[in-house]
Design a protein around this motif. Structure first.
Motif, PDB file in Angstrom:
ATOM      1  N   ASN A  59      32.346  38.815  43.027  1.00 59.88           N
ATOM      2  CA  ASN A  59      32.104  40.251  43.236  1.00 59.88           C
ATOM      3  C   ASN A  59      33.164  40.856  44.147  1.00 59.88           C
ATOM      4  OD1 ASN A  59      29.820  40.307  41.604  1.00 59.88           O
ATOM      5  ND2 ASN A  59      28.450  39.825  43.287  1.00 59.88           N
ATOM      6  N   ASP A  60      33.554  40.136  45.193  1.00 57.63           N
ATOM      7  CA  ASP A  60      34.591  40.632  46.102  1.00 57.63           C
ATOM      8  C   ASP A  60      35.927  40.787  45.369  1.00 57.63           C
ATOM      9  OD1 ASP A  60      32.758  40.727  48.148  1.00 57.63           O
ATOM     10  OD2 ASP A  60      33.470  38.902  49.139  1.00 57.63           O
ATOM     11  N   MET A  61      36.253  39.825  44.498  1.00 55.20           N
ATOM     12  CA  MET A  61      37.494  39.928  43.724  1.00 55.20           C
ATOM     13  C   MET A  61      37.445  41.128  42.790  1.00 55.20           C
ATOM     14  SD  MET A  61      38.708  35.999  42.904  1.00 55.20           S
ATOM     15  CE  MET A  61      37.200  35.512  42.099  1.00 55.20           C
ATOM     16  N   ALA A  62      36.290  41.341  42.145  1.00 54.95           N
ATOM     17  CA  ALA A  62      36.150  42.495  41.251  1.00 54.95           C
ATOM     18  C   ALA A  62      36.290  43.798  42.034  1.00 54.95           C
ATOM     19  CB  ALA A  62      34.807  42.438  40.536  1.00 54.95           C
ATOM     20  N   ASP A  63      35.694  43.851  43.225  1.00 56.97           N
ATOM     21  CA  ASP A  63      35.808  45.053  44.066  1.00 56.97           C
ATOM     22  C   ASP A  63      37.259  45.304  44.486  1.00 56.97           C
ATOM     23  OD1 ASP A  63      33.085  45.385  43.857  1.00 56.97           O
ATOM     24  OD2 ASP A  63      32.636  44.617  45.878  1.00 56.97           O
ATOM     25  N   ALA A  64      38.050  44.233  44.576  1.00 54.96           N
ATOM     26  CA  ALA A  64      39.456  44.360  44.978  1.00 54.96           C
ATOM     27  C   ALA A  64      40.368  44.637  43.786  1.00 54.96           C
ATOM     28  CB  ALA A  64      39.912  43.091  45.691  1.00 54.96           C
TER      29      ALA A  64
END
Length: 99
Positions: free
Chosen positions: A74-79
């Protein structure tokens, strides 16, 4: 520049009537996650509490690891990174045969 981080992890084990339960809690300072695992002794097997501890703890850590991977995804997608490809991830060194 090299950095070092320290995360707090606590593992709790309880056993009753041939069933061992494990709860592992991770606090990274920004998120808190909890994993759970259970192991049951087959009535025909010799009761070796250490084996129940190992299985329940391993399953709890596996559960926690899966949750941590989802947070990272999720953090990678948000980035703005591409989402992970569907299906199982490549596992290096260990076979994933958890029940």
């Amino acid at each position: 520049m090299a950095t070092t981080a320290e995360w707090d992890i606590h593992l709790y084990l309880s056993e009753e009537d041939g069933t061992t339960k494990a709860r592992v809690e991770l606090d990274t300072g920004t998120i808190a996650l909890t994993g759970h695992g259970v192991a049951r002794c087959n009535p025909q097997d010799v009761d070796v509490p250490a084996i129940g501890d190992e299985l329940a703890a391993g399953r709890a850590m596996h559960d926690l690891g899966s949750k941590l991977i989802r947070v990272a995804d999720n953090d990678m997608a948000d980035a703005g990174a591409a989402p992970p490809e569907p299906g199982p991830r490549q596992v290096y060194g260990w076979m994933n045969e958890m029940a």
